[in-house]
Structures are given as C-alpha cells and as structure tokens.
Scaffold this motif. Structure first.
Motif, short mmCIF file in Angstrom:
data_model
loop_
_atom_site.label_atom_id
_atom_site.label_comp_id
_atom_site.label_asym_id
_atom_site.label_seq_id
_atom_site.Cartn_x
_atom_site.Cartn_y
_atom_site.Cartn_z
N UNK A 160 2.68 30.99 68.98
CA UNK A 160 2.79 31.75 70.18
C UNK A 160 3.45 33.21 70.12
N UNK A 161 4.41 33.16 69.64
CA UNK A 161 5.41 34.61 69.32
C UNK A 161 5.38 34.71 67.63
N UNK A 162 5.74 35.91 67.25
CA UNK A 162 6.53 36.16 66.26
C UNK A 162 7.94 36.53 66.51
N UNK A 163 8.86 35.96 65.60
CA UNK A 163 10.35 36.05 65.87
C UNK A 163 11.06 36.80 65.01
N UNK A 164 12.08 37.56 65.16
CA UNK A 164 13.07 37.91 64.17
C UNK A 164 14.37 37.56 64.70
N UNK A 165 14.90 37.17 63.94
CA UNK A 165 16.30 36.69 64.27
C UNK A 165 17.35 37.56 64.15
N UNK A 166 18.15 37.67 65.21
CA UNK A 166 19.30 38.65 65.08
C UNK A 166 20.25 38.39 63.95
N UNK A 167 20.97 39.70 63.30
CA UNK A 167 21.82 39.21 62.28
C UNK A 167 21.58 40.12 61.22
N UNK A 168 21.48 39.79 60.07
CA UNK A 168 21.09 40.42 58.67
C UNK A 168 20.04 41.05 58.73
N UNK A 169 19.96 42.34 58.20
CA UNK A 169 18.88 43.19 58.18
C UNK A 169 18.40 43.35 56.75
N UNK A 170 17.16 43.45 56.07
CA UNK A 170 16.55 43.84 55.18
C UNK A 170 15.43 45.17 55.13
N UNK A 171 15.43 45.52 53.88
CA UNK A 171 14.33 46.55 53.70
C UNK A 171 13.37 46.13 52.69
N UNK A 172 12.20 46.28 52.85
CA UNK A 172 11.37 45.72 52.21
C UNK A 172 10.47 46.87 51.41
N UNK A 173 10.35 46.93 49.93
CA UNK A 173 9.74 47.90 49.31
C UNK A 173 8.62 47.33 48.37
N UNK A 174 7.67 48.29 48.11
CA UNK A 174 6.65 47.91 46.95
C UNK A 174 6.77 48.28 45.67
N UNK A 175 7.04 47.65 44.61
CA UNK A 175 7.32 48.28 43.40
C UNK A 175 5.98 48.08 42.34
N UNK A 176 5.82 48.95 41.56
CA UNK A 176 4.49 48.96 40.67
C UNK A 176 5.10 48.13 39.73
N UNK A 177 3.74 47.35 38.93
CA UNK A 177 4.04 46.57 37.81
C UNK A 177 5.02 47.22 36.55
N UNK A 178 4.66 48.51 36.39
CA UNK A 178 5.40 49.15 35.40
C UNK A 178 6.76 49.49 35.77
N UNK A 179 7.31 49.30 37.10
CA UNK A 179 8.68 49.76 37.31
C UNK A 179 9.56 48.55 37.53
N UNK A 180 8.94 47.18 37.82
CA UNK A 180 9.37 46.07 38.34
C UNK A 180 10.17 45.40 37.31
#
Length: 374
Positions: free
Chosen positions: A202-222
């Motif tokens: 019914x809804x998407x929900x994000x819980x309060x508290x910790x925060x994260x950052x998502x990044x996309x890394x190429x296979x040559x750098x992972x």
C-alpha cells in the motif's frame, strides 16, 4: 484517278520510333549534366577531441541518500481499500493509522479465524484436564514418568496453538493499517476503491534513524572497495556540510543493465538536514586514481553487446573505429573513462547509433557550445 499513297508497314514502324528515339536522347543529355554520387563521401557527425581529467576523480562517486531500513507496508488480509490517511512525504509515528479496509470484506476470514480459535481453545481445555488428571495419578504412582511428560508436552503444544489462533483472530478483526515504527511515507502503491490481496503493498516506508548513501561502482573499481572502508560525503544541497561514512554492504552481483555494483555506506552522526533522496558526492578512501581518466558525455557511450565502447575518428582517413573502453563511474550527464581513450583523440559525441564501423565522416562541432566536453 490517282489515289493517295500510304507508307508501308516498314515506313510506319520507322515513323513510330522517331518520338521514342528523341525522348531517349533527351534523357541521356539530362543524365550527362548530373554528377555521379561519390561512394566515399564523408558523413557529417558531431565529434570533438577529448580532454584528460584529474585522476583523483576516479575515487569519487555520485550517490543518493536513503534510509537504513526501507520496506513496503501492507495489510495482512485481503479487502477493498476505502480510506487513506497519509500521503507520500508525510512523517508518521509508531501506531499511527495509515489506511482502512472495508470492514465487510474480511468477514469470511474473520469467521474462519474465530472457528480456528474455538477449536484451539477446546483442545487446550482437554489438554489441561488430561494434565491435571495425570499429575494426580503420578503422585499416587499410578502412571509412569514418561506418560506424564507426554501429557505435559501435549498441554504445551495446545497452549501454543491457542495463543497463535488468538493472535490470528486479533489480526483478522483489525481492518486498519498502522505504522510499526516512526518514519516517512516514501510512495503510494494503492488507490481508494482498489481491491487488495493480502500482503499487497500500500505504501513505501522509510524508517527514521540511520541514513545511508547508495553509490554505483563499476566492475573495474569494485575490487578496490572493502567492507568498512572510510568515505567522505558532501551534498550540493548542503554546502559546507561534510559527513563521515563507511562501507556497510557491497552487492554480490552487478546490475544486469548498467553492469555496476551497488555499494551502501552508513553515514555517521546523520542529522535531520540529511533528507531522503538528496544527491551526494562520495569520496572513497583507498580507491586507486587514474592518470588517464577522461570524462565524456553520456551520449557518446555505445554498448557493444554488454561492453561499453566509443566511436573514435581515425586521424589518418577520418573513418570510424569502435573501441572498447573501461567505465569507472556513471554520472547523471557524463561518464568517467579510465582505459581505452587518450587525451586529444576525437570521438563521436552524439548520434552513436546512426553510424557504423569504417564509415568516413566529417567531424563538426555541437550546435550548442554547452554540449562540448569541458
């Protein structure tokens, strides 16, 4: 009396060919005035020389702020949605009502849950009587220790079944969806009047508290990144703010489309100013820099199967060559190349799907100066 003379069959044929011959001569004369097309004519394409970029950029990645815990919210029963109390972007508290189902819809499920509860309570009553009777007989040495233990096990099983049936009955009675934690509504997936299946989001929900950052890394750098690696996070929306972060998770497999790996970083001491969805610039410590890093527009990237490539204009004959490259970072409007290109080489910047290998071209500048590589 003299009669008019008429041409014979041969004369008629000769006169009939005269207009046709004249028309053919005109066509030939017109054709002689035209120039034959040149098979080696160059095709104009938007192409520019590339420039070297500071190699330290290879350790920086664009990211997006997310919550540590993001989850769908749904009813545990089927029914028709008749009310929504919140909208995307709203902050909610634990226990706050979010939506309501039509109470008439789950009546059949409620009746079934009630029947299951009645049966469980009957089994518990019988097991209780049996336990009390066997305990009394054991004190008189009329039954063995083993038989008493079996009776006690049956009682414990009946008690657990009754508690579970009671919980299910309680859930079946509730047609109101409530928040399990404090947080924010991130999306809406159902409309009023829609008939929902049990567990349907019914809804998407994000819980309060910790925060994260998502990044996309190429296979040559992972391969340069490890769990626990430190990073520094800055945000264009919060100038002057710098956050320390560390790598918490690295995706075990690359994305099927972009061929990049999702890396999640936990932000230390995140405050209220760090809002969900903000774009971030992440500088990962220990990622190898590249002295030959080159930034090109995203429109210049071509894919040869699953592998990235660019069209290079050969300086000797102005013909196109498709060259594989290594992508270190995908940006919103540009791509960072670390292998496959050298500064000064001219590549096709736009229209990469309208050209072919070996095609002779005439490089022209982009119609808008801002489209040229910086």
């Amino acid at each position: 009396m003299s009669h008019p003379s008429f041409p014979g069959p041969r004369g008629l044929a000769r006169h009939a060919w005269l207009p046709l011959a004249a028309a053919m001569c005109l066509i030939l004369l017109a054709g002689c005035g035209r120039k034959a097309p040149d098979a080696d004519a160059a095709v104009p394409v938007i192409a520019m020389p590339v420039k070297a970029t500071d190699g330290s950029i290879a350790g920086r990645f664009p990211g997006e702020v997310h919550a540590r815990y993001e989850m769908p919210v749904s009813f545990r029963m089927a029914g028709r949605l008749i009310e929504r109390y919140v909208d995307p972007g709203e902050q909610v508290k634990q226990g706050q009502p979010l939506a309501l189902l039509d109470p008439a819809d789950p009546s059949q499920e409620l009746s079934y849950a009630k029947a299951v509860l009645d049966a469980a309570e009957h089994r518990l009553l019988f097991a209780t009587q049996q336990r009390d009777r066997d305990e009394a007989q054991f004190k008189q040495n009329l039954i063995s220790q083993l038989q008493l233990q079996q009776t006690q096990d049956s009682y414990a099983s009946a008690l657990a079944g009754r508690d579970q049936a009671r919980q299910q009955y309680k859930l079946a009675q509730s047609t109101t969806l409530v928040a399990d934690h404090d947080g924010i509504i991130t999306s809406r997936q159902a409309e009023v009047g829609q008939v929902l299946a049990a567990g349907q989001t019914v809804f998407g929900f994000a819980q309060s508290g910790e925060r994260e950052v998502y990044v996309d890394v190429s296979e040559s750098r992972v391969g340069d990144i490890a769990i626990g690696r430190a990073a520094t996070v800055t945000l264009p929306a919060l100038p002057g703010h710098t956050y320390a972060a560390r790598v918490r998770e690295i995706a075990p497999a690359a994305d099927a489309q972009s061929r990049t790996y999702l890396v999640k970083l936990t932000v230390d001491h995140a405050d209220a100013s760090l809002q969900l969805g903000m774009t971030a610039d992440v500088a990962l410590e220990g990622v190898k820099s590249s002295d030959s890093a080159i930034t090109i527009p995203a429109t210049a990237l071509f894919h040869q199967g699953e592998h990235p490539a660019v069209w290079v204009v050969q300086p000797s004959d102005s013909k196109l060559d498709l060259r594989p490259v290594t992508v270190a970072r995908y940006g919103e409007h540009d791509v960072l190349i670390t292998e496959g290109l050298k500064a000064g080489e001219r590549i096709v910047m736009q229209g990469v799907h309208a050209v072919s290998a070996g095609e002779k071209v005439t490089p022209i500048a982009p119609p808008h100066p801002e489209d040229a590589p910086q």
